[in-house]
Scaffold this motif. Structure first.
Motif, PDB file in Angstrom:
ATOM      1  N   UNK A   8       0.830  -0.992  -0.034  1.00 41.76           N
ATOM      2  CA  UNK A   8      -0.047   0.016   0.062  1.00 41.76           C
ATOM      3  C   UNK A   8       0.802   1.326  -0.032  1.00 41.76           C
ATOM      4  N   UNK A   9       1.919   1.154   0.747  1.00 36.88           N
ATOM      5  CA  UNK A   9       2.972   2.390   0.544  1.00 36.88           C
ATOM      6  C   UNK A   9       3.451   2.565  -0.879  1.00 36.88           C
ATOM      7  N   UNK A  10       3.928   1.230  -1.244  1.00 38.20           N
ATOM      8  CA  UNK A  10       4.425   1.446  -2.920  1.00 38.20           C
ATOM      9  C   UNK A  10       3.448   2.020  -3.764  1.00 38.20           C
ATOM     10  N   UNK A  11       2.130   1.574  -3.485  1.00 40.13           N
ATOM     11  CA  UNK A  11       0.978   2.186  -4.201  1.00 40.13           C
ATOM     12  C   UNK A  11       0.752   3.669  -4.142  1.00 40.13           C
ATOM     13  N   UNK A  12       1.207   4.231  -2.888  1.00 38.82           N
ATOM     14  CA  UNK A  12       1.074   5.650  -2.900  1.00 38.82           C
ATOM     15  C   UNK A  12       2.083   6.381  -3.828  1.00 38.82           C
ATOM     16  N   UNK A  13       3.201   5.785  -3.900  1.00 37.94           N
ATOM     17  CA  UNK A  13       4.234   6.413  -4.937  1.00 37.94           C
ATOM     18  C   UNK A  13       4.176   6.033  -6.180  1.00 37.94           C
ATOM     19  N   UNK A  14       2.922   5.309  -6.386  1.00 36.43           N
ATOM     20  CA  UNK A  14       2.983   4.627  -7.956  1.00 36.43           C
ATOM     21  C   UNK A  14       2.281   5.523  -9.134  1.00 36.43           C
ATOM     22  N   UNK A  15       2.633   5.301 -10.246  1.00 35.57           N
ATOM     23  CA  UNK A  15       2.174   5.516 -11.412  1.00 35.57           C
ATOM     24  C   UNK A  15       1.623   4.095 -11.639  1.00 35.57           C
ATOM     25  N   UNK A  16       0.509   3.805 -11.407  1.00 37.71           N
ATOM     26  CA  UNK A  16       0.187   2.382 -11.659  1.00 37.71           C
ATOM     27  C   UNK A  16      -0.303   1.942 -13.162  1.00 37.71           C
ATOM     28  N   UNK A  51      -2.721   7.585 -10.659  1.00 36.67           N
ATOM     29  CA  UNK A  51      -2.379   8.282  -9.755  1.00 36.67           C
ATOM     30  C   UNK A  51      -3.434   7.963  -8.632  1.00 36.67           C
ATOM     31  N   UNK A  52      -4.461   7.110  -8.867  1.00 37.47           N
ATOM     32  CA  UNK A  52      -5.429   7.118  -7.700  1.00 37.47           C
ATOM     33  C   UNK A  52      -4.833   6.651  -6.341  1.00 37.47           C
ATOM     34  N   UNK A  53      -3.772   5.630  -6.486  1.00 34.57           N
ATOM     35  CA  UNK A  53      -3.189   5.208  -5.100  1.00 34.57           C
ATOM     36  C   UNK A  53      -2.537   6.439  -4.512  1.00 34.57           C
TER      37      UNK A  53
END
Length: 351
Positions: free
Chosen positions: A95-103, A157-159
């Motif tokens: 979840x922290x990785x997703x916070x910094x994600x351009x998924x 950028x939703x994360x």
């Protein structure tokens, strides 16, 4: 105008020397960083700028203009994630990785974003990022075939936006205007951007997703990445770096070059951004940052890989990132080749 410091939010402040002046806003003096070679002839030239930092933070190589103001775009997301952790965001791991994600909009990314919102007691209706189709072309094509429409969850950028809302909720800050540059959350983020880059923000505009976008130099972006990867274990910086390195597919996607790069090079933290931006850093502080002037991706990966090799990364680990072959009649006839200034430095033979 640079946002005012968030001194009334001490949990978001790092102890460091005052940042230097903001980089100048000017037309960047980019230089050739890669050649498009077809049949042995230079058919095209990609201009841009590249900086390579050594473990001591000194500039070991610079091409083009590494001090002009530029927009890091999503390459700044690890810094934004650090700021949120410093402001109390309790996430770790995926979840922290997703916070910094351009998924990429894969199911893992949508499910993770829903989970962050759930932890905050919120729903996707609270998100203020723009709706979009998934970034990954395979996932996007599936959505279109199934008749699914653009979604705020699918937008890359939703994360980050879910984590912004969670951070605001934890601090008792307002939610509807969390993207306003004057909001306490964005003020706290701006302060950490300035602290980690070591320079004042030159200007603030709006990124594609709707969040504030801070302008720094390419040199400052590389410094920030190095600060994150060299931080002591357990610090917000180290937590973000560990999360992204342990879950690179969550920070990007299962078919993304940036995830493959982090898997290929032990300890590497890497983040891409729209308009041809790439930053990467190693645990010993070596760091590179790349900006391709035309904003295209064709040169971003091979130039970033060449910069990493110039920084001392084993070239054998970077072979697959040399760039896609240029085809003629269905067969390889050329390639995008970084300029010779990016060739690895060979140590002289012993006497």
């Amino acid at each position: 105008m640079t946002p005012a410091p968030a001194h009334d939010h001490p949990q978001a402040v790092m102890n460091s020397s005052l940042p230097a002046d903001a980089p100048l806003i000017r037309e960047p003096l980019h230089a050739p960083v890669a050649h498009l070679i077809r049949g042995g002839v230079v058919e095209g030239i990609h201009y841009g700028s590249v900086v390579v930092l050594g473990p001591d933070g000194a500039v070991r190589l610079q091409l083009g203009d590494i001090e002009a103001a530029c927009y890091p775009r999503s390459a700044l997301k690890p810094v934004q994630a650090v700021a949120m952790v410093r402001a109390g965001l309790p996430l770790d791991g995926e979840l922290l990785s997703l916070t910094a994600a351009s998924h990429s909009g894969e199911e893992r990314h949508l499910a993770g974003t829903r989970r962050i919102l759930e932890l905050a007691g919120l729903t996707e209706e609270h998100l203020r990022n723009v709706p979009d189709l998934p970034f990954d072309p395979v996932v996007r094509d599936t959505w279109v075939r199934e008749g699914r429409t653009p979604s705020v969850l699918a937008q890359n950028c939703s994360g980050k936006h879910a984590a912004m809302l969670y951070t605001a909720r934890l601090n008792g800050w307002s939610l509807d205007d969390y993207l306003d540059p004057a909001h306490p959350l964005q003020q706290a983020i701006a302060e950490i951007v300035e602290d980690l880059t070591g320079q004042r923000v030159a200007t603030v505009t709006v990124d594609g997703c709707g969040a504030p976008l801070f302008s720094v130099s390419l040199h400052g972006l590389a410094r920030a990445a190095a600060r994150i990867t060299t931080a002591a274990p357990g610090t917000p910086e180290a937590r973000v770096a560990d999360a992204m390195r342990e879950h690179p597919e969550t920070a990007s996607g299962s078919r993304r070059d940036v995830a493959a790069l982090m898997r290929a090079v032990p300890g590497l933290l890497a983040k891409d951004g729209f308009e041809g931006v790439q930053v990467a850093a190693l645990p010993d502080g070596r760091a590179v940052a790349v900006k391709i002037a035309d904003g295209g991706d064709r040169a971003r990966v091979p130039v970033a890989a060449a910069a990493l090799a110039r920084a001392g990364v084993d070239s054998a680990l970077l072979t697959r990132f040399a760039g896609e072959p240029l085809l003629g009649g269905g067969r390889p006839v050329g390639a995008v080749r970084p300029v010779r200034a990016l060739d690895p430095v060979t140590a002289p033979a012993a006497a």
